[in-house]
Design an enzyme around this catalytic site. Structure first.
Site, PDB file in Angstrom:
ATOM      1  N   HIS A 142    -113.620-110.673 -44.298  1.00  0.00           N
ATOM      2  CA  HIS A 142    -114.348-110.011 -45.386  1.00  0.00           C
ATOM      3  C   HIS A 142    -115.109-111.104 -46.149  1.00  0.00           C
ATOM      4  O   HIS A 142    -114.663-112.249 -46.210  1.00  0.00           O
ATOM      5  CB  HIS A 142    -113.299-109.344 -46.285  1.00  0.00           C
ATOM      6  CG  HIS A 142    -113.842-108.515 -47.396  1.00  0.00           C
ATOM      7  ND1 HIS A 142    -114.300-109.049 -48.572  1.00  0.00           N
ATOM      8  CD2 HIS A 142    -113.975-107.171 -47.522  1.00  0.00           C
ATOM      9  CE1 HIS A 142    -114.687-108.077 -49.377  1.00  0.00           C
ATOM     10  NE2 HIS A 142    -114.506-106.920 -48.766  1.00  0.00           N
ATOM     11  N   ASP A 219    -105.318-113.299 -46.244  1.00  0.00           N
ATOM     12  CA  ASP A 219    -105.943-112.236 -47.029  1.00  0.00           C
ATOM     13  C   ASP A 219    -105.199-110.955 -46.659  1.00  0.00           C
ATOM     14  O   ASP A 219    -105.394-110.399 -45.574  1.00  0.00           O
ATOM     15  CB  ASP A 219    -107.433-112.160 -46.669  1.00  0.00           C
ATOM     16  CG  ASP A 219    -108.104-110.916 -47.244  1.00  0.00           C
ATOM     17  OD1 ASP A 219    -107.403-110.059 -47.799  1.00  0.00           O
ATOM     18  OD2 ASP A 219    -109.335-110.819 -47.107  1.00  0.00           O
ATOM     19  N   GLN A 222    -105.591-105.630 -46.692  1.00  0.00           N
ATOM     20  CA  GLN A 222    -105.313-104.445 -45.861  1.00  0.00           C
ATOM     21  C   GLN A 222    -103.911-104.503 -45.243  1.00  0.00           C
ATOM     22  O   GLN A 222    -103.440-103.509 -44.697  1.00  0.00           O
ATOM     23  CB  GLN A 222    -106.357-104.325 -44.731  1.00  0.00           C
ATOM     24  CG  GLN A 222    -107.799-104.258 -45.208  1.00  0.00           C
ATOM     25  CD  GLN A 222    -108.126-102.962 -45.956  1.00  0.00           C
ATOM     26  OE1 GLN A 222    -107.409-101.977 -45.866  1.00  0.00           O
ATOM     27  NE2 GLN A 222    -109.223-102.990 -46.702  1.00  0.00           N
ATOM     28  N   LYS A 245    -105.545-100.995 -53.318  1.00  0.00           N
ATOM     29  CA  LYS A 245    -105.382-100.548 -51.926  1.00  0.00           C
ATOM     30  C   LYS A 245    -103.900-100.257 -51.637  1.00  0.00           C
ATOM     31  O   LYS A 245    -103.529 -99.929 -50.519  1.00  0.00           O
ATOM     32  CB  LYS A 245    -105.893-101.617 -50.968  1.00  0.00           C
ATOM     33  CG  LYS A 245    -107.379-101.931 -51.153  1.00  0.00           C
ATOM     34  CD  LYS A 245    -107.843-102.925 -50.132  1.00  0.00           C
ATOM     35  CE  LYS A 245    -109.125-103.625 -50.491  1.00  0.00           C
ATOM     36  NZ  LYS A 245    -110.330-102.814 -50.418  1.00  0.00           N
ATOM     37  N   CYS A 383    -118.655-105.213 -46.243  1.00  0.00           N
ATOM     38  CA  CYS A 383    -118.529-106.614 -46.708  1.00  0.00           C
ATOM     39  C   CYS A 383    -118.063-107.519 -45.571  1.00  0.00           C
ATOM     40  O   CYS A 383    -117.241-108.429 -45.773  1.00  0.00           O
ATOM     41  CB  CYS A 383    -117.590-106.738 -47.902  1.00  0.00           C
ATOM     42  SG  CYS A 383    -118.118-105.785 -49.314  1.00  0.00           S
TER      43      CYS A 383
HETATM   44  N1  C6P Z   1    -112.372-104.164 -48.910  1.00  0.00           N
HETATM   45  C1  C6P Z   1    -113.330-102.089 -48.091  1.00  0.00           C
HETATM   46  O1  C6P Z   1    -113.843-100.987 -48.252  1.00  0.00           O
HETATM   47  P1  C6P Z   1    -111.144-106.580 -53.759  1.00  0.00           P
HETATM   48  O2  C6P Z   1    -112.467-105.913 -53.770  1.00  0.00           O
HETATM   49  O3  C6P Z   1    -111.188-107.901 -54.455  1.00  0.00           O
HETATM   50  O4  C6P Z   1    -110.015-105.718 -54.215  1.00  0.00           O
HETATM   51  O5  C6P Z   1    -110.795-106.844 -52.212  1.00  0.00           O
HETATM   52  C2  C6P Z   1    -111.666-107.579 -51.410  1.00  0.00           C
HETATM   53  C3  C6P Z   1    -111.225-107.504 -49.990  1.00  0.00           C
HETATM   54  C4  C6P Z   1    -110.740-108.643 -49.383  1.00  0.00           C
HETATM   55  N2  C6P Z   1    -110.286-108.632 -48.130  1.00  0.00           N
HETATM   56  C5  C6P Z   1    -110.288-107.514 -47.397  1.00  0.00           C
HETATM   57  C6  C6P Z   1    -109.719-107.550 -46.014  1.00  0.00           C
HETATM   58  C7  C6P Z   1    -110.761-106.324 -47.944  1.00  0.00           C
HETATM   59  O6  C6P Z   1    -110.731-105.218 -47.206  1.00  0.00           O
HETATM   60  C8  C6P Z   1    -111.263-106.315 -49.258  1.00  0.00           C
HETATM   61  C9  C6P Z   1    -111.861-105.064 -49.844  1.00  0.00           C
HETATM   62  C10 C6P Z   1    -112.937-102.903 -49.312  1.00  0.00           C
HETATM   63  O7  C6P Z   1    -113.102-102.537 -46.965  1.00  0.00           O
HETATM   64  C11 C6P Z   1    -114.073-103.057 -50.251  1.00  0.00           C
HETATM   65  S1  C6P Z   1    -115.399-104.003 -49.545  1.00  0.00           S
END
Ligand code: C6P
Length: 425
Positions: A142, A219, A222, A245, A383
């Site tokens: 991401h 990270d 997910q 999430k 992203c």
């Molecule tokens: N993915 C998706 O729709 P934040 O936005 O800081 O809570 O998380 C960022 C982020 C980082 N790593 C991974 C693997 C992610 O999936 C995400 C967020 C969302 O897939 C929003 S782009």
């Protein structure tokens, strides 16, 4: 039929229905947002990888804080502040238990994964990475696990190295071995891909880095919502999570870091609550976790994360995972039967993310038409532009399932995709 017999017939384990005793209707009742109609149709919420929904107990806990405890933490000697402090620090202990960290001070509260990875970039990267050093990430990351490291490399004259993946969306571990060397200062990879669903072999990735003395950041945006995470068993150095999430409110999140690293790292932000003493000549910093939590944090959100963890721990998480795997299998079977649909992300080990493109139809049109039917999916690059570049698509449509989704919802989703194909395909 045994698994060996299935494999002998050329059936992958994903093609076989998975038996589960999961009571989805009981769980759905916990999520008030699911009881609504959108465009006159029952809401089918399949955008859980973006943000999952929040159960009533988490909503209630947040309201209780606002109604009875709202106050600043770690500052007041008064009753309300003490209650808020104890709820906030109590949530930290719940996080510790949830991921099996050694000590709760290893769990730093942040607003989410993006802030968490930036915290490690500033705290670890700016201190320990120098000119000519290397950081390894992967092709499926991401943007929040790419851009901070790129910024660091630019600042320090360091080099970003990328583990490639194959066309199923699996990392090429031999290539990873070839990238690891004495200049590597950090490996930063995702647990589960948000754009492909791939579950990465973390233990393998971590142990190979550790053999070279290299720390590893995971990270877990997910990963934490779908899989049981044991940071001691994984032996990762950092594990980052986003509360929104994980059935908790936005603005909550966690950086787990091994104390030995966190102690040696620079603070991320300066301000109140992260100091021991301040004079105009010099500031000394507070111990963990406060050193990394400058200013008034998202108290209500983190207390909500604690309540979400209580909720998750009250479920049979293994059964929830089996159920999600069955939803994924069922949806994959139905969707791949539609001619002109191409699945993006077909790794052997996948979580409940199903990304696809339809020949000749832009993913945004798919998202819009599905919305008319009450079906919420995400369309775009998620992203993860390098992933889109790998698969030579500008964007994908993505359905992502949680343990409260049903097979009937998958049917509605698939019927809506069939309509798109009929009308636009
Ligand atoms: N993915 C998706 O729709 P934040 O936005 O800081 O809570 O998380 C960022 C982020 C980082 N790593 C991974 C693997 C992610 O999936 C995400 C967020 C969302 O897939 C929003 S782009």
């Amino acid at each position: 039929m045994t698994m060996a017999e299935m494999l002998a017939l050329g059936m992958s384990k994903n093609e076989q229905p998975i038996e589960t005793s999961w009571d989805v209707e009981r769980v759905r009742a916990d999520f008030p947002v699911l009881r609504q109609t959108v465009n006159g149709k029952p809401l089918v919420y399949l955008d859980n990888a973006a943000s999952s929904q929040v159960p009533q107990v988490v909503i209630d806990r947040g309201s209780r804080y606002l109604q009875e405890e709202h106050s600043n933490i770690h500052r007041g000697v008064h009753y309300l502040s003490q209650r808020a402090t104890s709820a906030y620090d109590g949530a930290r202990e719940k996080v510790r238990r949830f991921i099996n960290a050694r000590e709760s001070k290893e769990c730093i509260f942040v607003r989410g994964c993006t802030e968490g990875i930036n915290l490690v970039m500033h705290g670890y990267g700016r201190k320990f990475v120098g000119e000519g050093d290397e950081i390894i990430i992967s092709e499926m990351e991401h943007h929040s696990n790419i851009v901070p490291w790129q910024m660091l490399c630019e600042e320090k004259g360091a080099r970003l190295r990328v583990i490639p993946m194959d066309d199923a969306g699996e990392l090429l571990l031999d290539e990873y071995d070839a990238l690891l060397n004495e200049r590597t200062k950090l490996v930063a990879v995702m647990h589960i891909s948000n754009s492909l669903g791939t579950i990465n072999p973390l233990k393998e990735i971590i142990s190979r880095a550790h053999k070279m003395g290299v720390p590893v950041l995971i990270d877990g945006a997910q990963g934490a919502p779908h899989l049981k995470v044991d940071v001691q068993d994984l032996d990762c150095d950092f594990y980052i999570m986003s509360g929104h999430k994980m059935f908790a409110p936005t603005g909550s999140g966690v950086v787990y870091g091994k104390a030995e690293w966190l102690e040696r790292m620079n603070p991320f932000m300066g301000g109140g609550d992260m100091i021991r003493t301040v004079t105009f000549e010099k500031t000394t910093y507070a111990g963990l976790p406060n050193k990394f939590e400058a200013g008034t944090p998202a108290i209500a959100a983190q207390i909500g994360l604690g309540a979400a963890i209580d909720y998750l721990e009250g479920l049979d998480r293994e059964e929830a995972h089996r159920y999600e795997q069955e939803l994924l299998r069922y949806a994959t079977e139905k969707l791949s039967a539609i001619e002109s649909v191409r699945l993006i992300g077909t790794a052997r080990e996948k979580a409940s993310v199903l990304a696809f493109v339809i020949e000749g139809v832009h993913p945004h049109d798919v998202g819009t038409i599905l919305d008319y039917e009450g079906v919420a999916i995400r369309a775009g690059h998620h992203c993860a532009q390098p992933v889109m570049q790998h698969f030579k698509v500008p964007a994908t449509s993505r359905a992502s399932f949680a343990f409260y989704n049903t097979k009937e919802e998958v049917d509605i989703f698939v019927r809506a995709v069939e309509q798109v194909v009929e009308v636009l395909g």
